[in-house]
Scaffold this motif. Structure first.
Motif, PDB file in Angstrom:
ATOM      1  N   SER A 238       1.154  -1.199  -0.084  1.00 54.47           N
ATOM      2  CA  SER A 238      -0.013   0.247   0.464  1.00 54.47           C
ATOM      3  C   SER A 238       1.245   0.979   0.167  1.00 54.47           C
ATOM      4  N   SER A 239       0.031   2.452  -0.185  1.00 52.50           N
ATOM      5  CA  SER A 239       1.463   3.553   0.029  1.00 52.50           C
ATOM      6  C   SER A 239       0.362   5.100  -0.102  1.00 52.50           C
ATOM      7  N   GLY A 240       0.619   5.719   0.279  1.00 54.91           N
ATOM      8  CA  GLY A 240       0.182   6.992   0.436  1.00 54.91           C
ATOM      9  C   GLY A 240       0.949   8.861   0.563  1.00 54.91           C
ATOM     10  N   ILE A 241       0.345   9.509   0.435  1.00 50.66           N
ATOM     11  CA  ILE A 241       1.152  10.494   0.604  1.00 50.66           C
ATOM     12  C   ILE A 241       0.168  11.971   1.391  1.00 50.66           C
ATOM     13  N   ALA A 242       1.116  12.385   1.802  1.00 47.25           N
ATOM     14  CA  ALA A 242       0.380  13.716   2.441  1.00 47.25           C
ATOM     15  C   ALA A 242       0.941  15.032   1.797  1.00 47.25           C
ATOM     16  N   VAL A 243       0.455  16.202   1.304  1.00 50.67           N
ATOM     17  CA  VAL A 243       0.600  17.404   1.184  1.00 50.67           C
ATOM     18  C   VAL A 243      -0.256  18.394   1.616  1.00 50.67           C
ATOM     19  N   MET A 244       0.704  19.597   1.593  1.00 48.78           N
ATOM     20  CA  MET A 244       0.624  20.747   2.563  1.00 48.78           C
ATOM     21  C   MET A 244      -0.199  21.744   1.119  1.00 48.78           C
ATOM     22  N   CYS A 245      -1.880  21.519   1.388  1.00 46.42           N
ATOM     23  CA  CYS A 245      -1.843  22.652   0.737  1.00 46.42           C
ATOM     24  C   CYS A 245      -2.467  23.474   1.349  1.00 46.42           C
ATOM     25  N   ASP A 246      -2.862  24.582   0.434  1.00 50.80           N
ATOM     26  CA  ASP A 246      -3.239  25.657   0.751  1.00 50.80           C
ATOM     27  C   ASP A 246      -4.128  26.156   1.778  1.00 50.80           C
ATOM     28  N   THR A 247      -4.947  25.231   2.155  1.00 52.12           N
ATOM     29  CA  THR A 247      -5.429  25.738   4.033  1.00 52.12           C
ATOM     30  C   THR A 247      -5.071  24.379   4.861  1.00 52.12           C
ATOM     31  N   GLU A 248      -5.240  23.678   5.074  1.00 49.61           N
ATOM     32  CA  GLU A 248      -5.010  22.350   5.383  1.00 49.61           C
ATOM     33  C   GLU A 248      -3.823  20.826   4.488  1.00 49.61           C
ATOM     34  N   ILE A 249      -3.450  20.122   4.917  1.00 49.57           N
ATOM     35  CA  ILE A 249      -2.511  18.759   5.068  1.00 49.57           C
ATOM     36  C   ILE A 249      -3.947  18.225   4.549  1.00 49.57           C
ATOM     37  N   LYS A 250      -3.598  17.271   3.071  1.00 48.10           N
ATOM     38  CA  LYS A 250      -4.832  15.953   2.700  1.00 48.10           C
ATOM     39  C   LYS A 250      -3.452  15.334   2.382  1.00 48.10           C
ATOM     40  N   VAL A 251      -4.652  14.139   2.525  1.00 51.52           N
ATOM     41  CA  VAL A 251      -3.506  12.231   2.221  1.00 51.52           C
ATOM     42  C   VAL A 251      -4.484  11.944   1.874  1.00 51.52           C
TER      43      VAL A 251
ATOM     44  N   SER B  21      -0.522  23.495  -6.423  1.00 51.74           N
ATOM     45  CA  SER B  21       0.857  24.643  -6.304  1.00 51.74           C
ATOM     46  C   SER B  21       1.123  24.154  -4.736  1.00 51.74           C
ATOM     47  N   THR B  22       1.241  22.809  -4.549  1.00 47.39           N
ATOM     48  CA  THR B  22       2.016  22.291  -3.209  1.00 47.39           C
ATOM     49  C   THR B  22       3.592  22.440  -3.181  1.00 47.39           C
ATOM     50  N   THR B  23       4.106  22.622  -2.698  1.00 50.59           N
ATOM     51  CA  THR B  23       5.791  22.357  -2.226  1.00 50.59           C
ATOM     52  C   THR B  23       6.351  21.722  -1.255  1.00 50.59           C
ATOM     53  N   MET B  24       5.199  21.036  -0.487  1.00 51.01           N
ATOM     54  CA  MET B  24       5.968  20.461   0.813  1.00 51.01           C
ATOM     55  C   MET B  24       4.710  18.950   0.552  1.00 51.01           C
ATOM     56  N   GLY B  25       5.827  17.735   1.231  1.00 47.22           N
ATOM     57  CA  GLY B  25       4.807  16.647   1.047  1.00 47.22           C
ATOM     58  C   GLY B  25       5.254  15.531   1.863  1.00 47.22           C
ATOM     59  N   ILE B  26       5.228  14.605   2.000  1.00 44.50           N
ATOM     60  CA  ILE B  26       5.296  13.442   2.585  1.00 44.50           C
ATOM     61  C   ILE B  26       4.957  12.038   1.823  1.00 44.50           C
ATOM     62  N   GLY B  27       5.403  11.205   1.493  1.00 44.59           N
ATOM     63  CA  GLY B  27       5.080   9.632   1.383  1.00 44.59           C
ATOM     64  C   GLY B  27       5.750   8.589   1.735  1.00 44.59           C
ATOM     65  N   HIS B  28       4.767   7.636   1.785  1.00 49.79           N
ATOM     66  CA  HIS B  28       5.280   5.777   2.201  1.00 49.79           C
ATOM     67  C   HIS B  28       4.776   5.077   1.413  1.00 49.79           C
ATOM     68  N   ILE B  29       5.481   4.434   1.474  1.00 44.36           N
ATOM     69  CA  ILE B  29       5.125   2.556  -0.093  1.00 44.36           C
ATOM     70  C   ILE B  29       5.641   1.756   1.617  1.00 44.36           C
ATOM     71  N   ARG B  30       4.239   0.965   1.975  1.00 44.13           N
ATOM     72  CA  ARG B  30       4.804   0.265   2.802  1.00 44.13           C
ATOM     73  C   ARG B  30       4.349  -0.924   2.492  1.00 44.13           C
ATOM     74  N   TRP B  31       5.238  -2.046   3.697  1.00 45.95           N
ATOM     75  CA  TRP B  31       5.662  -3.301   3.548  1.00 45.95           C
ATOM     76  C   TRP B  31       4.408  -3.556   5.202  1.00 45.95           C
ATOM     77  N   ALA B  32       3.569  -4.423   5.304  1.00 48.19           N
ATOM     78  CA  ALA B  32       2.630  -4.117   6.503  1.00 48.19           C
ATOM     79  C   ALA B  32       3.367  -5.250   7.684  1.00 48.19           C
ATOM     80  N   THR B  33       3.837  -4.442   8.342  1.00 47.22           N
ATOM     81  CA  THR B  33       4.327  -5.213   9.686  1.00 47.22           C
ATOM     82  C   THR B  33       2.594  -5.971  11.224  1.00 47.22           C
ATOM     83  N   HIS B  34       2.711  -4.423  10.818  1.00 44.38           N
ATOM     84  CA  HIS B  34       1.078  -4.556  12.101  1.00 44.38           C
ATOM     85  C   HIS B  34      -0.146  -3.578  11.673  1.00 44.38           C
ATOM     86  N   GLY B  35      -0.656  -5.325  11.540  1.00 44.06           N
ATOM     87  CA  GLY B  35      -1.909  -4.732  10.701  1.00 44.06           C
ATOM     88  C   GLY B  35      -1.843  -4.931   8.779  1.00 44.06           C
TER      89      GLY B  35
END
Ligand code: F6R
Length: 614
Positions: free
Chosen positions: A31-44, A67-81
């Motif tokens: 599974s994977s996911g990102i969170a980005v800092m949008c104008d008003t709030e962080i979106k996941v 227009s977002t210029t900051m974010g984090i991302g993840h690619i998962r290999w399940a361990t817990h759950g």
């Protein structure tokens, strides 16, 4: 066992994150996911399965994050759950203001969850990571400083972690930290990257800082501030990364695995450069600090590794004992760490690891180091955590290996053991000079012999076609090629999911022979040398039970045609070097069988390239 990326700067962030995650897919991909800092709030945004599903999930949302210029991302290999959407990262605190991605395992997560639940936190996932999101959010609520919140939380978190954290109230600030898990910072112009591994950032910059355990970095487009857990300011050491972006392309091959198999002749040439110039010259291992005195005082050698590296280690034992007459034990790292080993100042402990980050091997190395052993690391990653523990180092220079199934790094590890055994025998004067010269001559001829095998790969593809529908597969060998049988079986099972086992052929009649019938393929690694006749007679025993016999051989003996249904011929080679020649057709056989079956060759299910959890 997961991969994390982060970015803060002036460029549009989503492509940077997704491209970075793509380069980290070898670390896990359920599974994977990102969170980005949008104008008003962080979106996941999250998706189950491979990264392409996340790409699809993002389609249609472009306006939200253009227009977002900051974010984090993840690619998962399940361990817990399980690999579900709820368990996918990034994880958020209750109010959704703070997001975190994590690689590693939080060992005290149950205690943390209990404690946080008592103070009102509601957990949405089964992960250990969510506890970190709530914990850091609680600290942030007290101090209103994200770096400080992460620092304070570090005192309460036990286990292994690399973390990237963002908070809605800190629009331009990314905070990252690590303990016993890899994390580096890439430095660009008014921008910073964070990643679990070099491939995720190398396209953008080759300037980097390897964060050390318990350091916390605050990154903004204009600044990088690093402190240790006691809040002392750290002056980071900026390094220039050695990897070339071109290494990450498939270069026209259908899969990275096939490309990496084809790179093996050059991998051998690379490792020889600067270490063995000519058959009549000494082996040069500049970063190995063993001398006559240390070798004379040595009581034992222990080699520790996992998986494919363990098979290379088993061949290493054979070579060191044959060339140097020193007793060698080989053990899986996961076993070594849970027993009382006889390890002291007179022990040489050799850790073998492609990634240099495998948690079990790293722990074993640290234990051995604490007992005073000399630590020698054989790794493809001279920048890894293991390499940093080393007294002596052999970088194997195989280049980045993208395919989860190890191929070229195995050949490179074998080469490291040939060089090490020769080097030690020169110090100990344990082999006659004329024999040494002949061994070195043979070593230098290996690349051409592998090229010969690769040029006949169509034959191996034809053999593979005949066995693609088998349920089971047995590999047999004796002597120095017993580990080759294990490695051939491992390659086949990990990418085709066929139940494959390697046996020392002499063991067949002690049990496994009961499984043989006309449906069971038995591949005999029948290389000329001391055990040839013995293995031939074991193969006859198997044939007498109607098994489907395949030979991998450098013998030109006519009678093999009667015994074997298929014969894979390889060039002649001295017995001691036969593991290098024998493994290449077995890698190809596994590859073609998996390809016929339509399996995901480069990213087999349930596996990850770098196993950074115990
Ligand atoms: C098999 C494979 C694994 C690794 C094992 C150790 O193809 O790749 O078995 O060999 O996980 O990894 P390293 O060598 O990175 O310590």
């Amino acid at each position: 066992m997961c991969g994390i990326v982060g970015y803060v700067g002036n460029k549009s962030v989503v492509d940077i994150l997704i491209d970075g995650l793509e380069q980290l897919e070898y670390r896990g991909y359920d599974s994977s996911g990102i969170a980005v800092m949008c104008d008003t709030e962080i979106k996941v945004y999250k998706a189950i399965g491979k990264l392409k599903n996340l790409r699809e999930e993002l389609c249609g949302h472009e306006k939200e994050f253009s227009s977002t210029t900051m974010g984090i991302g993840h690619i998962r290999w399940a361990t817990h759950g399980a690999p579900t959407l709820l368990n996918a990262h990034p994880h958020t605190c209750n109010c959704g203001n703070l997001v975190v991605v994590h690689n590693g395992i939080i060992e005290n997560y149950k205690e943390l969850r209990e404690d946080l639940a008592k103070s009102g936190c509601v957990f949405k996932s089964q992960t250990d990571t969510e506890a970190v999101a709530h914990l850091v959010a609680r600290k942030y609520a007290q101090c209103k400083d994200l770096k400080e919140a992460v620092r304070l939380a570090s005192y309460e978190i036990e286990g292994a972690y690399a973390l990237c954290v963002m908070h809605n109230e800190c629009k331009n600030t990314l905070v990252i930290t690590k303990r016993n898990a890899p994390l580096l910072i890439g430095i660009g112009d008014n921008e910073f990257y964070a990643a679990s591994d070099v491939p995720a950032i190398i396209k953008h910059t080759n300037k980097a800082v390897y964060l050390e355990d318990n350091q916390i970095a605050e990154l903004t487009p204009e600044s990088m501030e690093i402190v240790d857990i006691e809040n002392n300011k750290i002056n980071p050491k900026i390094e220039i990364l050695p990897w070339e972006p071109v290494a990450l392309s498939k270069m026209g091959y259908k899969h990275f695995m096939l490309k990496e198999i084809h790179e093996q002749p050059d991998v051998i040439r690379n490792i020889l450069v600067g270490r063995l110039h000519a058959p009549d010259e000494h082996v040069v291992l500049n970063e190995v600090k063993l001398n006559h005195e240390t070798l004379t005082h040595l009581e034992r050698i222990q080699i520790i590794a996992c998986g494919t590296s363990l098979h290379a280690a088993m061949i290493g034992k054979y070579l060191i004992e044959s060339f140097c007459g020193i007793s060698v034990d080989v053990e899986a790292s996961s076993e070594y760490i849970y027993r009382k080993t006889v390890t002291n100042e007179r022990t040489l402990v050799i850790g073998v690891s492609q990634s240099g980050e495998t948690a079990d091997t790293l722990t074993a190395i640290k234990q051995a180091k604490a007992k005073g052993a000399h630590i020698l690391i054989v790794t493809n990653r001279p920048d890894s955590a293991m390499a940093r523990e080393a007294d002596s180092l052999i970088p194997v220079n195989a280049g980045i290996e993208v395919s989860v199934a190890a191929t070229k790094s195995y050949i490179a590890q074998l080469m490291a053991f040939y060089l090490l055994a020769l080097y030690m025998s020169e110090i100990k004067d344990s082999i006659a000079p004329s024999t040494l010269t002949s061994l070195k001559t043979e070593l230098m001829l290996l690349p051409q012999k592998i090229e010969q095998i690769l040029s006949q790969k169509d034959n191996i593809q034809n053999v593979a076609r005949n066995y693609a529908n088998t349920k089971d597969f047995i590999f047999i060998a004796r002597g120095i090629n017993y580990p080759t049988a294990l490695e051939g079986a491992l390659k086949l099972k990990e990418i085709s999911y066929i139940n494959a086992t390697g046996y020392p052929a002499g063991e067949l009649k002690h049990g496994p022979i009961a499984m043989l019938d006309e449906t069971m393929p038995v591949l005999s690694i029948l290389m000329n040398g001391s055990v040839y006749e013995k293995l031939l007679s074991n193969s006859e025993e198997a044939k007498a039970r109607n098994a489907r016999m395949i030979a991998l051989t450098n013998s030109r003996d006519e009678k093999l045609n009667y015994l074997f249904e298929h014969i894979i011929k390889v060039p002649d080679v001295q017995e001691l070097f036969s593991p290098i020649i024998a493994i290449v057709p077995l890698q190809l056989l596994a590859y073609y069988i998996a390809e016929f079956l339509g399996k995901d060759v480069d990213q087999p299910r349930n596996l990850a390239k770098s196993v950074t959890v115990e």
